[in-house]
Write a protein that holds these residues in place. Sequence first.
Motif, PDB file in Angstrom:
ATOM      1  N   VAL A 263       0.848  -1.194   0.000  1.00 35.57           N
ATOM      2  CA  VAL A 263       0.000   0.000   0.000  1.00 35.57           C
ATOM      3  C   VAL A 263       0.884   1.245   0.000  1.00 35.57           C
ATOM      4  CG1 VAL A 263      -1.887   1.231   1.115  1.00 35.57           C
ATOM      5  CG2 VAL A 263      -1.700  -1.257   1.395  1.00 35.57           C
ATOM      6  N   SER A 264       0.560   2.209  -0.862  1.00 40.27           N
ATOM      7  CA  SER A 264       1.264   3.492  -0.889  1.00 40.27           C
ATOM      8  C   SER A 264       0.259   4.632  -0.957  1.00 40.27           C
ATOM      9  CB  SER A 264       2.200   3.587  -2.104  1.00 40.27           C
ATOM     10  OG  SER A 264       3.249   2.653  -2.049  1.00 40.27           O
ATOM     11  N   VAL A 265       0.690   5.799  -0.480  1.00 39.85           N
ATOM     12  CA  VAL A 265      -0.082   7.020  -0.680  1.00 39.85           C
ATOM     13  C   VAL A 265       0.127   7.485  -2.116  1.00 39.85           C
ATOM     14  CG1 VAL A 265      -0.426   9.407   0.056  1.00 39.85           C
ATOM     15  CG2 VAL A 265       0.191   7.661   1.739  1.00 39.85           C
ATOM     16  N   ASP A 266      -0.957   7.834  -2.781  1.00 34.91           N
ATOM     17  CA  ASP A 266      -0.882   8.264  -4.172  1.00 34.91           C
ATOM     18  C   ASP A 266      -0.379   9.712  -4.242  1.00 34.91           C
ATOM     19  OD1 ASP A 266      -1.184   8.887  -6.823  1.00 34.91           O
ATOM     20  OD2 ASP A 266      -3.333   8.490  -6.918  1.00 34.91           O
ATOM     21  N   LEU A 267       0.888   9.873  -4.613  1.00 34.36           N
ATOM     22  CA  LEU A 267       1.466  11.204  -4.840  1.00 34.36           C
ATOM     23  C   LEU A 267       1.894  11.347  -6.298  1.00 34.36           C
ATOM     24  CD1 LEU A 267       3.605  11.961  -1.651  1.00 34.36           C
ATOM     25  CD2 LEU A 267       1.237  12.552  -2.140  1.00 34.36           C
ATOM     26  N   SER A 268       1.146  10.712  -7.184  1.00 32.30           N
ATOM     27  CA  SER A 268       1.477  10.777  -8.606  1.00 32.30           C
ATOM     28  C   SER A 268       1.479  12.228  -9.079  1.00 32.30           C
ATOM     29  CB  SER A 268       0.484   9.960  -9.427  1.00 32.30           C
ATOM     30  OG  SER A 268      -0.846  10.369  -9.170  1.00 32.30           O
ATOM     31  N   VAL A 320      -3.862   4.706  -1.808  1.00 32.03           N
ATOM     32  CA  VAL A 320      -4.851   5.483  -1.075  1.00 32.03           C
ATOM     33  C   VAL A 320      -4.478   6.962  -1.162  1.00 32.03           C
ATOM     34  CG1 VAL A 320      -5.453   3.614   0.502  1.00 32.03           C
ATOM     35  CG2 VAL A 320      -3.594   5.175   1.111  1.00 32.03           C
ATOM     36  N   LYS A 321      -5.412   7.821  -0.813  1.00 34.55           N
ATOM     37  CA  LYS A 321      -5.212   9.262  -0.932  1.00 34.55           C
ATOM     38  C   LYS A 321      -4.729   9.864   0.399  1.00 34.55           C
ATOM     39  CE  LYS A 321      -6.823   9.438  -5.175  1.00 34.55           C
ATOM     40  NZ  LYS A 321      -5.964   9.772  -6.322  1.00 34.55           N
ATOM     41  N   GLN A 322      -4.077  11.035   0.260  1.00 36.51           N
ATOM     42  CA  GLN A 322      -3.511  11.702   1.433  1.00 36.51           C
ATOM     43  C   GLN A 322      -4.558  11.974   2.505  1.00 36.51           C
ATOM     44  OE1 GLN A 322      -0.630  14.986  -0.232  1.00 36.51           O
ATOM     45  NE2 GLN A 322      -2.354  14.736  -1.633  1.00 36.51           N
ATOM     46  N   GLY A 323      -5.675  12.587   2.084  1.00 33.39           N
ATOM     47  CA  GLY A 323      -6.711  12.958   3.044  1.00 33.39           C
ATOM     48  C   GLY A 323      -7.284  11.775   3.781  1.00 33.39           C
ATOM     49  N   LYS A 405      -1.503  19.923  -4.636  1.00 31.12           N
ATOM     50  CA  LYS A 405      -2.425  21.048  -4.812  1.00 31.12           C
ATOM     51  C   LYS A 405      -3.611  21.011  -3.851  1.00 31.12           C
ATOM     52  CE  LYS A 405      -1.326  21.692  -9.720  1.00 31.12           C
ATOM     53  NZ  LYS A 405      -1.873  21.718 -11.104  1.00 31.12           N
ATOM     54  N   VAL A 406      -4.221  19.836  -3.705  1.00 32.23           N
ATOM     55  CA  VAL A 406      -5.417  19.723  -2.871  1.00 32.23           C
ATOM     56  C   VAL A 406      -5.341  18.440  -2.037  1.00 32.23           C
ATOM     57  CG1 VAL A 406      -7.934  19.561  -2.809  1.00 32.23           C
ATOM     58  CG2 VAL A 406      -6.819  20.913  -4.601  1.00 32.23           C
ATOM     59  N   ILE A 407      -5.577  18.578  -0.735  1.00 35.57           N
ATOM     60  CA  ILE A 407      -5.763  17.433   0.150  1.00 35.57           C
ATOM     61  C   ILE A 407      -7.237  17.418   0.550  1.00 35.57           C
ATOM     62  CG2 ILE A 407      -5.213  16.405   2.389  1.00 35.57           C
ATOM     63  CD1 ILE A 407      -2.454  17.716   2.185  1.00 35.57           C
TER      64      ILE A 407
END
Length: 469
Positions: A263-268, A320-323, A405-407
């Motif tokens: 699992v990784s945080v999506d920072l693409s 998964v996403k940052q938020g 840009k957006v969390i």
Amino acid sequence: MKMSMSYESVMSRKTEIMRASIGIEYDKYELEGIGFDYEGLMSDTVYHMEEITAIQRETGVGNTPLVELKNITRLVREISEPGKGARIFLKDEAANPSGSFKDRRASISVARAKELGYRGVIAATSGNYGAAVASQAMKRGLKCIVIQECYDSTGTGQPEILEKARACEAYGAEVAQLTVGPELFYYFLILLEETGYFNASLYTPFAIAGIESLGFEIAQQSRRVIGKDPDFVLATHAGGGNLTGTARGLIKAGADKTSVIGVSVDLSGLHMASDRDFNRKSFTTGHTGFGIPFAVFPDRSDVPRNAARPLRYMDRYLLVKQGEVFYVTEMLARLEGLQRGPAGNTSLTAAIALAKELPKDSTIVVQETEYTGAGKAPSAQLTFARKNGVKVIRGDPLTDDVPGKVIAIPENPSQIMYTELGLDRLRESYIRELIKRQILPSERDLDYLAQELRLTTDETARLIKEVSR
């Protein structure tokens, strides 16, 4: 005669510097073609599980609790279809001396350095591993230097990295902090050469062997606590060592039917070596900026051959996403009374989303937590994000989150989701990376690549042909 310290000169000596600082003759494991004898490297250079456990117990590492997250599981079942909602367990690695699973890696590396007669150890890391190496070095009476990529060109550092630097110094390490850029490896080599210290790299067989005890413990504890091996183990994936070591430990414990999911945080879209992007990412590790590159080209590491080979062991790869991770971090504290740092909560986020799809009698183990602190808390990270021009909103992370840009913080737990990154895509990228480096695989490489990609030799041959067109 004094050696030249120019970049070109130091890089030309990297093989000799590495050989002197690790004590492994990597050349003996090289095969004809592009491959190397991975299992030979691992079996010749590491300790047996009983020895690993004994070494770790000497310095208080391991034997951490397996905790059932009953309240989170109950919440998951409330938002799932009838009959769905797997049980979620947490391997609480924050109970280790420096507060993370990295103590397992460091314990074996530092013990090996002591055994071989080195006076000190050096690690290049954003922080958690540095703290672990520093802690273990102090326990073994060795010196320690930690090199951190810490600041952007304005001298601004992320609160999480600065928090980790304080931890390293608290354990007595000398911390060398650098700005983001290619000079990290250069200074790492210079210090290894000047000090003659041991290279406590994240990617040696010693570091991977240290994590094998984590997978081994998960299997043993699951049998006692749950009555069976876990169906799924989720590991936060960055450089690949966490997942590799855990999977190898599960296999050694006989839990070879357990599915291992990265699992990784999506920072693409964010470039990890970019000065501009450096402080626009709210996660310093466990994100796609490490997870994807190290999966598709493991040997980009600071040793001749990386012992972390995630594609050999990964059954699925979820993003998964940052938020969502910030939301789950608060959820863990509020529902389970566990305040833990962001890395393990990355896997916990995916576990919650996955549990909604699974039957109630399925079991998921999130294989690690880490300590938290002022700089690691969501409030510090989100405040820092805002200062760097990143919007923080309440919304649907799947549609509203934009790395850098957006969390987007979820408005309710039903918005916790994952996206799947297909392994076939990573396998294709692996072959493309070889070709990009002017390494065209031949028939003699098929067996090695089949092991790397978990394919048959026929499937591997077809993949090479397709990618090479």
